[in-house]
Design a protein around this motif. Structure first.
Motif, PDB file in Angstrom:
ATOM      1  N   VAL A  17       1.010  -1.408  -0.111  1.00 19.52           N
ATOM      2  CA  VAL A  17      -0.853   0.017  -0.032  1.00 19.52           C
ATOM      3  C   VAL A  17       0.575   0.842  -0.544  1.00 19.52           C
ATOM      4  O   VAL A  17       1.523   1.132   0.634  1.00 19.52           O
ATOM      5  N   THR A  18       0.416   2.036  -0.823  1.00 21.33           N
ATOM      6  CA  THR A  18       1.506   2.898  -0.992  1.00 21.33           C
ATOM      7  C   THR A  18       0.893   4.621  -1.470  1.00 21.33           C
ATOM      8  O   THR A  18      -0.658   3.931  -2.499  1.00 21.33           O
ATOM      9  N   SER A  19       1.149   5.427  -1.739  1.00 19.73           N
ATOM     10  CA  SER A  19       0.955   7.116  -1.970  1.00 19.73           C
ATOM     11  C   SER A  19       1.681   7.725  -2.615  1.00 19.73           C
ATOM     12  O   SER A  19       2.738   7.382  -2.107  1.00 19.73           O
TER      13      SER A  19
ATOM     14  N   PHE B 197       9.142   2.515  -1.085  1.00 13.16           N
ATOM     15  CA  PHE B 197       8.541   1.209  -0.932  1.00 13.16           C
ATOM     16  C   PHE B 197       9.584   0.816  -2.540  1.00 13.16           C
ATOM     17  O   PHE B 197      10.073  -0.357  -2.022  1.00 13.16           O
ATOM     18  N   ALA B 198       9.442   1.264  -3.461  1.00 16.27           N
ATOM     19  CA  ALA B 198      10.397   1.104  -4.464  1.00 16.27           C
ATOM     20  C   ALA B 198      11.431   1.508  -4.131  1.00 16.27           C
ATOM     21  O   ALA B 198      12.632   0.507  -5.331  1.00 16.27           O
ATOM     22  N   GLY B 199      12.247   1.997  -3.116  1.00 20.74           N
ATOM     23  CA  GLY B 199      13.961   1.458  -2.438  1.00 20.74           C
ATOM     24  C   GLY B 199      14.437   3.173  -4.003  1.00 20.74           C
ATOM     25  O   GLY B 199      15.458   2.850  -3.999  1.00 20.74           O
TER      26      GLY B 199
ATOM     27  N   ARG C 185      17.547  -6.331   0.655  1.00 16.12           N
ATOM     28  CA  ARG C 185      15.621  -5.775   1.102  1.00 16.12           C
ATOM     29  C   ARG C 185      15.221  -5.796   0.278  1.00 16.12           C
ATOM     30  O   ARG C 185      14.089  -6.067  -0.015  1.00 16.12           O
ATOM     31  N   VAL C 186      15.974  -4.870  -1.099  1.00 15.23           N
ATOM     32  CA  VAL C 186      14.672  -4.070  -1.661  1.00 15.23           C
ATOM     33  C   VAL C 186      14.460  -4.606  -2.869  1.00 15.23           C
ATOM     34  O   VAL C 186      12.999  -5.555  -3.148  1.00 15.23           O
TER      35      VAL C 186
ATOM     36  N   ALA D  60       4.756   2.959   8.722  1.00 16.98           N
ATOM     37  CA  ALA D  60       4.870   3.699   7.931  1.00 16.98           C
ATOM     38  C   ALA D  60       5.556   2.115   7.752  1.00 16.98           C
ATOM     39  O   ALA D  60       6.144   0.873   7.735  1.00 16.98           O
ATOM     40  N   LYS D  61       4.568   0.958   6.760  1.00 14.98           N
ATOM     41  CA  LYS D  61       4.482   0.422   6.262  1.00 14.98           C
ATOM     42  C   LYS D  61       4.815  -0.658   4.969  1.00 14.98           C
ATOM     43  O   LYS D  61       4.835   0.232   3.708  1.00 14.98           O
ATOM     44  N   LEU D  62       5.701  -1.864   4.694  1.00 16.23           N
ATOM     45  CA  LEU D  62       6.030  -2.072   3.418  1.00 16.23           C
ATOM     46  C   LEU D  62       5.351  -3.731   3.394  1.00 16.23           C
ATOM     47  O   LEU D  62       6.083  -4.417   4.575  1.00 16.23           O
ATOM     48  N   GLY D  63       4.006  -3.704   2.421  1.00 14.08           N
ATOM     49  CA  GLY D  63       3.759  -4.872   3.147  1.00 14.08           C
ATOM     50  C   GLY D  63       2.853  -4.957   4.538  1.00 14.08           C
ATOM     51  O   GLY D  63       2.453  -3.923   5.324  1.00 14.08           O
TER      52      GLY D  63
END
Ligand SMILES: Nc1ncnc2c1ncn2[C@@H]1O[C@H](COP(=O)(O)OP(=O)(O)OP(=O)(O)O)[C@@H](O)[C@H]1O
Length: 560
Positions: free
Chosen positions: A193-195, A212-214, A233-234, A458-461
């Motif tokens: 989920v990103t914005s 998210f994209a790194g 990680r990215v 802030a979440k990544l997934g």
């Protein structure tokens, strides 16, 4: 509704193409109860007409350049779905989802064309309550739609029962973000989920697209992405991504979209668009454009993504009369009467507007107004507590508040009591060192509530990568129009004399729930409407014709 589902029968069948080229031609339709929607004819350039015999609902559709569009009009609502689908089972799925029905149906099998035996079914079960991932066997989309409008429910069904890339759009206040949140709650594992904006990311409890994209602040080319992917990680994050949600996509640039496409392909070692990652974009191109570069829809990657467009039409934020004026401002078709109406809201001499939020075009105006209020009062400073890396720019490190400060909530504190992001109030006292805010719940309803620290994540997934705990309040004497995008406010003063961006005036004016809550400082300039956006929609909508007031059964000529 569920009993109706069993009575829908697909009677479409494929016809041999009578024109050269890849376009397929169909005849048929769907049978509803004792009524029939009948698709009379189709070709890439000709209209597909769906004739309805017995219901007041009008389905009208057109096929153009490989895009099938259907306009649905019921007594309550009207909405358009444009979808790039070249198979009739896709059409069946569309009609079902438009009606808010689950996919498939008891009597579908026999009638389905041979080459399309598989209706659009979810590959994995879909959750109704749990976030992101579910192991439930039987999806029950209708359960999740209880508090959604018909349009929103249909869009949710489409999200849950197909794997289409979705572009969710509509005017300000039509409930895009509201629906997106429900989609997120019902999404599968591997959904990111990103914005494009930090505020949007906080609202959705996701992260910024760039994090998210790194990519950081870069927009890398293929070599740059390969370099970025040396960070395991990215790379793993990209490889785990099955669905990528991007909110506020009007601010996504074509260059960044292109980079995302390359990154998806590299990460998944696939030549499919975006490496096979499903895309859900949400936003309104008539609102704020990318800070630099072109709109994302001008990129070849946009075409490659083959989005199914869902346009929400029913306004939630404003009543329909005010919403209609705003819509004309959005489209640049406002009349002098509309302009006069907005300017009739000019601030009167000596008017007390302390309870309003001033929406400014420039950040320095905002800071000057809010700091000015702090400087005139004895303030208490709240310092944030951070975990992880990256911080969260949209949540202040230090928040200054004072008794009688006008504030706005920046997080959902208690949904049942309407204490949600955007609810406004006044700090009335301190308790245990924390502010007690008298929230304005509308209709003269007030609620005193002690506001404690809130953990912004802030979440990544599903993984929390950083967090900032801070009082979820912000001084609301002034906000930048950029920051206000996505907000619902009860009383605003708009300062539109220095509008510098397409869509800026529209974003500012559409934050407010009613004309009564709007005040205008100086002369309101409605700003311009982006010609590129206008062209984008003109081309898209050329394929769809509203059947206003027309029943099915007329010939193509009569429709013209
Ligand atoms: N189904 C619904 N039931 C009740 N309220 C709703 C519903 N859908 C949306 N709303 C409310 O309508 C308001 C506008 O919704 P939302 O912010 O999602 O609109 P939006 O289309 O994302 O607007 P914008 O383009 O300005 O960001 C919000 O207050 C939201 O809570």
């Amino acid at each position: 509704m569920p009993s109706l589902a069993a009575k829908i029968t697909l009677i479409s069948k494929s016809l041999p193409s009578h024109r050269p080229g890849p376009t397929r031609h169909y005849e048929g339709g769907v049978r509803l109860n004792n009524g029939i929607f009948q698709v009379l004819s189709s070709s890439d350039e000709a209209k597909l007409k769906v004739q309805l015999k017995t219901s007041p609902t009008i389905y009208y559709s057109k096929w153009r350049d490989g895009v099938f569009s259907v306009v649905v009009s019921t007594k309550e609502t009207e909405f358009t779905v444009l979808c790039k689908t070249s198979d009739i089972s896709g059409l069946q799925g569309m009609v079902r989802s438009l009606m808010g029905l689950p996919p498939g149906g008891a009597d579908d099998k026999e009638n389905r064309p041979a080459e399309n035996r598989r209706p659009p079914q979810p590959k994995t079960p879909v959750a109704t309550t749990k976030r992101r991932c579910s192991n439930k066997k039987t999806p029950s989309p209708i359960k999740t739609m209880n508090n959604l409008s018909t349009q929103q429910s249909s869009a949710l069904t489409l999200f849950m029962t197909t794997s289409h890339n979705i572009f969710l759009t509509g005017s300000a206040g039509t409930g895009k973000t509201y629906l997106l949140k429900t989609m997120i709650q019902n999404s599968r594992k591997g959904t990111m989920v990103t914005s494009t904006t930090n505020v949007g990311a906080v609202l959705l409890e996701g992260c910024s697209l760039q994090s998210f994209a790194g990519f950081g602040i870069r927009i890398p080319n293929k070599d740059g992405i390969k370099e970025i992917f040396k960070n395991d990680r990215v790379l793993k994050r990209w490889q785990k991504t099955k669905t990528l949600i991007i909110d506020e996509c009007s601010m996504l640039s074509a260059a960044l979209l292109t980079s995302l496409n390359i990154a998806g392909k590299l990460a998944h070692s696939s030549n499919e668009p975006f490496g096979g990652i499903r895309l859900v974009f949400c936003g309104d191109f008539y609102q704020l454009p990318p800070v630099t570069g072109e709109f994302c829809f001008t990129a070849a990657s946009w075409t490659e993504a083959s989005f199914t467009t869902i346009e929400l039409l029913a306004p939630f934020r404003q009543r329909s009369d005010f919403a209609a004026v705003l819509d004309r401002i959005r489209l640049g078709t406002y009349t002098s009467k509309d302009s006069d109406l907005i300017n009739s809201r000019k601030i009167a001499e000596g008017e007390d507007l302390d309870d309003a939020t001033i929406l400014c075009t420039h950040v320095n105006q905002v800071n000057a107004i809010n700091d000015g209020w702090c400087d005139r009062h004895e303030t208490k400073t709240f310092t944030c507590v951070d975990t992880g890396v990256g911080g969260m720019k949209s949540v202040p490190k230090e928040l200054r508040l004072f008794i009688s400060a006008r504030v706005v909530l920046t997080a959902n504190v208690n949904k049942n009591r309407s204490l949600v992001n955007g609810t406004q109030g006044v700090v009335v006292r301190w308790e245990k060192g924390l502010p007690v805010v008298r929230f304005d719940l509308g209709f003269n309803r007030k609620l005193d509530k002690l506001v404690g620290m809130h953990r912004f994540e802030a979440k990544l997934g599903s993984k929390v990568v950083s967090s900032r705990s801070q009082i979820p309040l912000q001084l609301s004497y002034a906000l930048s129009i950029h920051k206000s995008q996505g907000m619902t406010l009860s009383k605003v003063v708009v300062d539109l004399e220095k509008v510098f961006e397409d869509g800026m005036a529209y974003v500012a004016l559409s934050r407010v729930k009613s004309l009564a809550g709007l005040r205008v400082k100086g002369e309101a300039r409605m700003g311009r409407v982006s010609e590129i956006v206008r062209k984008f929609w003109a081309e898209k909508k050329e394929g769809a014709e509203l059947a206003d007031g027309k029943e099915g059964g007329e010939s193509d000529d009569e429709q013209r």
